[in-house]
Write a protein that holds these residues in place. Structure first.
Motif, PDB file in Angstrom:
ATOM      1  N   ARG A  85      16.272 -16.100  -0.925  1.00  0.00           N
ATOM      2  CA  ARG A  85      16.263 -17.506  -0.473  1.00  0.00           C
ATOM      3  C   ARG A  85      15.117 -18.267  -1.119  1.00  0.00           C
ATOM      4  NH1 ARG A  85      16.653 -17.303   5.900  1.00  0.00           N
ATOM      5  NH2 ARG A  85      14.779 -16.196   5.360  1.00  0.00           N
ATOM      6  N   THR A  86      13.977 -17.601  -1.279  1.00  0.00           N
ATOM      7  CA  THR A  86      12.800 -18.243  -1.854  1.00  0.00           C
ATOM      8  C   THR A  86      12.896 -18.335  -3.367  1.00  0.00           C
ATOM      9  OG1 THR A  86      11.459 -17.390  -0.031  1.00  0.00           O
ATOM     10  CG2 THR A  86      10.278 -18.148  -1.993  1.00  0.00           C
ATOM     11  N   LEU A  87      13.287 -17.245  -3.992  1.00  0.00           N
ATOM     12  CA  LEU A  87      13.332 -17.185  -5.457  1.00  0.00           C
ATOM     13  C   LEU A  87      14.768 -17.347  -5.939  1.00  0.00           C
ATOM     14  CD1 LEU A  87      10.701 -14.377  -6.034  1.00  0.00           C
ATOM     15  CD2 LEU A  87      10.454 -16.828  -6.388  1.00  0.00           C
ATOM     16  N   SER A 133       7.422  -7.857  -4.616  1.00  0.00           N
ATOM     17  CA  SER A 133       8.148  -6.739  -4.020  1.00  0.00           C
ATOM     18  C   SER A 133       8.731  -7.104  -2.665  1.00  0.00           C
ATOM     19  CB  SER A 133       7.222  -5.529  -3.872  1.00  0.00           C
ATOM     20  OG  SER A 133       6.158  -5.824  -3.000  1.00  0.00           O
ATOM     21  N   VAL A 134       9.631  -6.252  -2.236  1.00  0.00           N
ATOM     22  CA  VAL A 134      10.180  -6.307  -0.887  1.00  0.00           C
ATOM     23  C   VAL A 134       9.700  -5.039  -0.212  1.00  0.00           C
ATOM     24  CG1 VAL A 134      12.279  -6.281   0.509  1.00  0.00           C
ATOM     25  CG2 VAL A 134      12.207  -7.613  -1.611  1.00  0.00           C
ATOM     26  N   GLU A 135       8.935  -5.196   0.860  1.00  0.00           N
ATOM     27  CA  GLU A 135       8.390  -4.036   1.563  1.00  0.00           C
ATOM     28  C   GLU A 135       8.319  -4.329   3.051  1.00  0.00           C
ATOM     29  OE1 GLU A 135       4.832  -2.057  -0.118  1.00  0.00           O
ATOM     30  OE2 GLU A 135       4.839  -3.744  -1.517  1.00  0.00           O
ATOM     31  N   VAL A 194       8.959  -6.946 -10.754  1.00  0.00           N
ATOM     32  CA  VAL A 194       9.672  -7.074  -9.489  1.00  0.00           C
ATOM     33  C   VAL A 194      10.055  -5.670  -9.050  1.00  0.00           C
ATOM     34  CG1 VAL A 194      11.658  -8.078  -8.309  1.00  0.00           C
ATOM     35  CG2 VAL A 194      10.557  -9.321 -10.183  1.00  0.00           C
ATOM     36  N   HIS A 195       9.746  -5.362  -7.779  1.00  0.00           N
ATOM     37  CA  HIS A 195      10.005  -4.016  -7.273  1.00  0.00           C
ATOM     38  C   HIS A 195      10.601  -4.095  -5.871  1.00  0.00           C
ATOM     39  CE1 HIS A 195       9.319   0.293  -6.675  1.00  0.00           C
ATOM     40  NE2 HIS A 195       9.121  -0.062  -5.422  1.00  0.00           N
ATOM     41  N   PHE A 196      11.766  -3.487  -5.717  1.00  0.00           N
ATOM     42  CA  PHE A 196      12.298  -3.259  -4.385  1.00  0.00           C
ATOM     43  C   PHE A 196      13.292  -2.125  -4.463  1.00  0.00           C
ATOM     44  CE2 PHE A 196      15.073  -6.552  -6.067  1.00  0.00           C
ATOM     45  CZ  PHE A 196      16.339  -6.179  -5.651  1.00  0.00           C
ATOM     46  N   ASP A 214      -6.521  -1.187  -5.272  1.00  0.00           N
ATOM     47  CA  ASP A 214      -5.384  -1.400  -6.164  1.00  0.00           C
ATOM     48  C   ASP A 214      -5.570  -2.809  -6.704  1.00  0.00           C
ATOM     49  OD1 ASP A 214      -2.999  -1.804  -7.446  1.00  0.00           O
ATOM     50  OD2 ASP A 214      -1.739  -1.476  -5.690  1.00  0.00           O
ATOM     51  N   ALA A 215      -5.906  -2.921  -7.972  1.00  0.00           N
ATOM     52  CA  ALA A 215      -6.245  -4.217  -8.561  1.00  0.00           C
ATOM     53  C   ALA A 215      -5.027  -5.076  -8.876  1.00  0.00           C
ATOM     54  CB  ALA A 215      -7.064  -3.999  -9.829  1.00  0.00           C
ATOM     55  N   THR A 216      -3.847  -4.576  -8.612  1.00  0.00           N
ATOM     56  CA  THR A 216      -2.639  -5.321  -8.918  1.00  0.00           C
ATOM     57  C   THR A 216      -2.461  -6.492  -7.956  1.00  0.00           C
ATOM     58  OG1 THR A 216      -1.569  -3.300  -9.679  1.00  0.00           O
ATOM     59  CG2 THR A 216      -0.134  -5.136  -9.174  1.00  0.00           C
ATOM     60  N   ALA A 217      -2.255  -7.676  -8.494  1.00  0.00           N
ATOM     61  CA  ALA A 217      -1.927  -8.833  -7.654  1.00  0.00           C
ATOM     62  C   ALA A 217      -0.509  -8.631  -7.142  1.00  0.00           C
ATOM     63  CB  ALA A 217      -2.026 -10.111  -8.475  1.00  0.00           C
ATOM     64  N   ARG A 218      -0.309  -8.930  -5.874  1.00  0.00           N
ATOM     65  CA  ARG A 218       0.996  -8.707  -5.258  1.00  0.00           C
ATOM     66  C   ARG A 218       1.443  -9.916  -4.451  1.00  0.00           C
ATOM     67  NH1 ARG A 218       2.568  -3.327  -5.022  1.00  0.00           N
ATOM     68  NH2 ARG A 218       0.959  -1.888  -5.672  1.00  0.00           N
ATOM     69  N   HIS A 219       2.737 -10.101  -4.414  1.00  0.00           N
ATOM     70  CA  HIS A 219       3.367 -11.044  -3.501  1.00  0.00           C
ATOM     71  C   HIS A 219       4.516 -10.278  -2.868  1.00  0.00           C
ATOM     72  CE1 HIS A 219       4.078 -15.123  -1.988  1.00  0.00           C
ATOM     73  NE2 HIS A 219       5.302 -14.649  -1.829  1.00  0.00           N
TER      74      HIS A 219
END
Length: 120
Positions: free
Chosen positions: A44-46, A9-11, A109-111, A29-34
């Motif tokens: 730029r990264t992805l 996500s973008v936050e 993917v969330h933003f 919140d058991a969700t793995a996040r980046h």
């Protein structure tokens, strides 16, 4: 077998801090996040080539650079360069055996973006 999902996500930093504090208070919140601080940093990264790497690695277990390059139809050196960036970003792990691991079966993917707030 439980499916392991990563949410990318973008936050803003404040939202990340708020979620971490809630987690420390027991609102797990058991969700793995980046999380990326901006859409620009995420893009730029992805890069498209790195998205392809993550897609190829999703659910694949440990994999070596040569095998990954073969699956993607890409040059080994170019894949190595992209893998180094993904490891540095914390998205891919380097294993003790010298291979690479993206330990997820799914990626979300969330933003969001919207109109800027108007000054009063």
């Amino acid at each position: 077998m439980d499916e392991k999902t990563l949410t990318i996500s973008v936050e803003p930093l404040e939202d990340v801090k708020r979620r971490m504090l809630a987690s420390l208070r027991g609102a797990a919140d058991a969700t793995a996040r980046h999380t990326f601080a901006s859409a620009e940093l995420m893009s730029r990264t992805l890069t498209p080539a790195r998205w392809n790497i993550l897609e190829a690695m999703t659910g694949a277990g440990e994999i070596g650079i040569r095998e990954l390059a073969r699956r993607l139809g890409r040059d080994v050196k170019a894949v190595h360069t992209d893998m180094a960036a993904l490891v540095t970003a914390g998205l891919v792990e380097r294993t003790a055996a010298g291979k690479y691991l993206f330990p997820y079966d799914r990626v979300r993917v969330h933003f969001e973006f919207g109109a800027p707030a108007m000054a009063a």
